[in-house]
Design an enzyme around this catalytic site. Sequence first.
Site, mmCIF file in Angstrom:
data_model
loop_
_atom_site.group_PDB
_atom_site.id
_atom_site.type_symbol
_atom_site.label_atom_id
_atom_site.label_comp_id
_atom_site.label_asym_id
_atom_site.label_seq_id
_atom_site.Cartn_x
_atom_site.Cartn_y
_atom_site.Cartn_z
ATOM 1 N N CYS A 4 0.862 -1.185 0.000
ATOM 2 C CA CYS A 4 0.000 0.000 0.000
ATOM 3 C C CYS A 4 0.897 1.234 0.000
ATOM 4 O O CYS A 4 2.096 1.131 -0.243
ATOM 5 C CB CYS A 4 -1.004 -0.024 1.159
ATOM 6 S SG CYS A 4 -0.317 0.198 2.812
ATOM 7 N N ARG A 10 -3.485 -0.553 5.236
ATOM 8 C CA ARG A 10 -4.039 -1.646 4.444
ATOM 9 C C ARG A 10 -3.110 -2.847 4.334
ATOM 10 O O ARG A 10 -3.542 -3.984 4.580
ATOM 11 C CB ARG A 10 -4.397 -1.142 3.038
ATOM 12 C CG ARG A 10 -5.537 -0.142 3.049
ATOM 13 C CD ARG A 10 -5.676 0.582 1.733
ATOM 14 N NE ARG A 10 -4.569 1.527 1.571
ATOM 15 C CZ ARG A 10 -4.419 2.315 0.531
ATOM 16 N NH1 ARG A 10 -5.288 2.270 -0.471
ATOM 17 N NH2 ARG A 10 -3.411 3.165 0.461
ATOM 18 N N ASP A 118 -8.079 4.029 0.908
ATOM 19 C CA ASP A 118 -7.158 4.325 2.008
ATOM 20 C C ASP A 118 -7.964 4.875 3.191
ATOM 21 O O ASP A 118 -8.538 5.953 3.096
ATOM 22 C CB ASP A 118 -6.126 5.355 1.558
ATOM 23 C CG ASP A 118 -4.992 5.532 2.553
ATOM 24 O OD1 ASP A 118 -5.092 5.010 3.686
ATOM 25 O OD2 ASP A 118 -3.999 6.189 2.185
#
Length: 161
Positions: A4, A10, A118
């Site tokens: 990520c 994440r 996100d």
Amino acid sequence: MFICTGNICRSPTAHVLLMHKARAAGFDVEVDSAAISNEECGNPPDPRSVAEARRRGIEMHAHCARQVRKSDFDRFELIIGMTAQHCAALRRLAPASTAGKIHLFTEYADGIEGDVPDPWYGGQKDFVEVFDLIDQGVDGLLARLQADAGATSAPARPPRR
């Protein structure tokens, strides 16, 4: 390997979830995570990611954010980006012979397309939603890994007469 932006939300969530689920299934898999950016290098996971994992009975391992390295492309069979933008950046970094290892995370989440958003800019609700999405994708990925392992380790059948 999960990728990520900063390796604090994440990708470490996917990392710990795959480790947790694989262990529960008795499936041995090497898992890691990293970032495209170097801005969070050295930092622990976002406390909101840790809190959501803990709420679901999963402890985040001792994690220290790091940036993806060229050696990761040789080390891992799958390099999984959380967004199309991550995948594009990974393809620019990848040695030509390893570009086929790069996949978008939602390829493994049935019925979900596009990017894993996100949650960093949002609140706890965003972390819950992203955790749910990652949980679904990890289930799909684990099923595929198990199927692939079964296909490669299945004994050869004797010829039919």
